[in-house]
Design a protein around this motif. Sequence first.
Motif, PDB file in Angstrom:
ATOM      1  N   ASP A 185       0.792  -1.164   0.085  1.00  0.00           N
ATOM      2  CA  ASP A 185      -0.058  -0.124  -0.084  1.00  0.00           C
ATOM      3  C   ASP A 185       0.934   1.253  -0.020  1.00  0.00           C
ATOM      4  O   ASP A 185       1.302   1.922   1.059  1.00  0.00           O
ATOM      5  CB  ASP A 185      -0.801  -0.041   1.322  1.00  0.00           C
ATOM      6  N   LYS A 187       0.129   4.464  -0.579  1.00  0.00           N
ATOM      7  CA  LYS A 187      -0.205   5.382   0.019  1.00  0.00           C
ATOM      8  C   LYS A 187       0.080   5.412   1.544  1.00  0.00           C
ATOM      9  O   LYS A 187       0.104   6.362   2.080  1.00  0.00           O
ATOM     10  CB  LYS A 187      -1.880   5.397  -0.382  1.00  0.00           C
ATOM     11  N   LYS A 188      -0.321   4.426   1.766  1.00  0.00           N
ATOM     12  CA  LYS A 188      -0.145   4.282   3.590  1.00  0.00           C
ATOM     13  C   LYS A 188       1.373   4.519   4.024  1.00  0.00           C
ATOM     14  O   LYS A 188       1.633   4.989   4.869  1.00  0.00           O
ATOM     15  CB  LYS A 188      -0.778   2.607   3.972  1.00  0.00           C
ATOM     16  N   MET A 189       2.170   3.673   2.937  1.00  0.00           N
ATOM     17  CA  MET A 189       3.646   3.995   3.376  1.00  0.00           C
ATOM     18  C   MET A 189       4.096   5.409   3.168  1.00  0.00           C
ATOM     19  O   MET A 189       4.856   5.873   4.261  1.00  0.00           O
ATOM     20  CB  MET A 189       4.285   3.261   2.355  1.00  0.00           C
ATOM     21  N   GLU A 191       2.128   8.083   4.048  1.00  0.00           N
ATOM     22  CA  GLU A 191       1.706   8.724   5.153  1.00  0.00           C
ATOM     23  C   GLU A 191       2.529   8.235   6.344  1.00  0.00           C
ATOM     24  O   GLU A 191       2.649   9.265   7.303  1.00  0.00           O
ATOM     25  CB  GLU A 191       0.242   8.207   5.048  1.00  0.00           C
ATOM     26  N   GLU A 192       2.672   7.186   6.557  1.00  0.00           N
ATOM     27  CA  GLU A 192       3.574   6.738   7.829  1.00  0.00           C
ATOM     28  C   GLU A 192       5.156   7.387   7.570  1.00  0.00           C
ATOM     29  O   GLU A 192       5.411   7.734   8.634  1.00  0.00           O
ATOM     30  CB  GLU A 192       3.631   5.066   7.611  1.00  0.00           C
ATOM     31  N   LYS A 193       5.668   7.690   6.436  1.00  0.00           N
ATOM     32  CA  LYS A 193       6.691   8.028   6.176  1.00  0.00           C
ATOM     33  C   LYS A 193       6.825   9.689   6.803  1.00  0.00           C
ATOM     34  O   LYS A 193       7.608  10.316   7.257  1.00  0.00           O
ATOM     35  CB  LYS A 193       7.297   7.984   5.133  1.00  0.00           C
ATOM     36  N   GLN A 194       5.591  10.321   6.179  1.00  0.00           N
ATOM     37  CA  GLN A 194       5.560  11.534   6.563  1.00  0.00           C
ATOM     38  C   GLN A 194       5.285  11.576   7.824  1.00  0.00           C
ATOM     39  O   GLN A 194       5.713  12.808   8.739  1.00  0.00           O
ATOM     40  CB  GLN A 194       4.023  12.125   5.674  1.00  0.00           C
ATOM     41  N   LYS A 195       4.350  10.808   8.716  1.00  0.00           N
ATOM     42  CA  LYS A 195       4.305  11.182  10.259  1.00  0.00           C
ATOM     43  C   LYS A 195       5.661  10.821  10.817  1.00  0.00           C
ATOM     44  O   LYS A 195       5.935  11.757  11.936  1.00  0.00           O
ATOM     45  CB  LYS A 195       3.503   9.956  10.618  1.00  0.00           C
ATOM     46  N   GLU A 196       6.347  10.069  10.425  1.00  0.00           N
ATOM     47  CA  GLU A 196       7.890   9.937  10.898  1.00  0.00           C
ATOM     48  C   GLU A 196       8.754  10.834  10.723  1.00  0.00           C
ATOM     49  O   GLU A 196       9.523  11.552  11.714  1.00  0.00           O
ATOM     50  CB  GLU A 196       8.672   8.586  10.440  1.00  0.00           C
ATOM     51  N   THR A 197       8.479  11.872   9.645  1.00  0.00           N
ATOM     52  CA  THR A 197       9.298  13.046   9.423  1.00  0.00           C
ATOM     53  C   THR A 197       8.883  14.272   9.902  1.00  0.00           C
ATOM     54  O   THR A 197       9.648  14.917  10.580  1.00  0.00           O
ATOM     55  CB  THR A 197       9.312  13.149   7.784  1.00  0.00           C
ATOM     56  N   GLY A 199       6.102  14.167  12.184  1.00  0.00           N
ATOM     57  CA  GLY A 199       5.144  13.831  13.494  1.00  0.00           C
ATOM     58  C   GLY A 199       5.771  14.436  14.715  1.00  0.00           C
ATOM     59  O   GLY A 199       5.375  14.882  15.853  1.00  0.00           O
TER      60      GLY A 199
END
Length: 373
Positions: A185, A187-189, A191-197, A199
């Motif tokens: 997925d 799109k989900k990957m 979003e998670e990368k953006q949160k890690e960067t 967040g």
Amino acid sequence: MGGGPRRFEEQYHCYSVAYAGKDHLEAGDKILLPPSALDTLSRMMVEYPMLFRLESESGMSTHSGVLEFSAPEGSVYLPHWVMQNLLVPEGGILTVKNVSLPKAKLIKLKPQHVDWLEISNPRAVLEHALRSFSCVTKGDTICIPYNGRNYHLELKDVQPQDAACIIETDCNVDFEAPVGYVEPDYKKMAEEKQKETYGSMPKQSRFGGASPNVSACSPAQSREGSVNGTVPPLDLGAAEVQKGTRIVNGQVVKGDDSEKVTDEALLAESVGATGVQPNGAVVKAAPTNTYWAVAGGGSRLDGKAPSPLKDSAGNVQDARELRLAAAAARAAKNKSDCVQQASEVKRKSKIGNKFSKRKVGGATAFQGGGNTM
């Protein structure tokens, strides 16, 4: 016309190539036939390369080429993975027929494990492995040995027909997704990368500083004072707005907590010549500028008149006259020093490495007839 047989068809007991001591033949589809098969085929008008159809008693079939005619009579040796496709055991009965197959145009393969994706260049590996094959059959699962492992690939499609020859032909090769492969997925990957960067970064207010009410690191704090998860707008009249570095009354004032004066209780005390004093290493407040730079003519850069120069008695002095008097005194002193140095100069003659004065009474410092004219 010749009356020889037009079709080759024999039954043999099949064994894996390991029985013949030729394990390297597992990397292809070549079989070993007995010499009697070569004698029969040489009297027939067969096409080259020689291709054969292999049929087991269970009804399974495949196609292969021949490498040698060195097997014992009544036996045929073939790769073990071919025997698995035919569902025939060691020593089982196998029917061998000669066939003619067209050139392959398209081959579609499906790896049987996701480990196939770990190969850096799978097309190059497959191209090198297929050099040991003579033909392909739709539905077969071929074995590709590479880097100490066996990779199995199912033939999902073969064109122009279900069985085709791949010797000296140019065909297209396609791959399907391996068995067990799950499309990620993306799109989900993302979003998670953006949160890690982002967040862990605090949210910024419109005034350049971190918002005191919103923090990405403390969800409880961000939910406090909010309604339905939304943060209320800042009340600029009730709370003091934090400001950055700015100029106040002609002085540079730093923002945040730099305007706060150090608490007297935190100042350390040190005993000096004048008694107990606050520690000078801790600055209470920044000193102010009480001096102004002046131009070469004595005028201040701000345009105001300079302060008058006064002596110890309080009389106003002219700086220019003082400079002229000091220059004249220096010139007179330099002149007197030059005259005194000139009077002290005496003439001396050098004899050898010594200086001596001329002798009085006609005597000379040199001996010999050269002194008499």
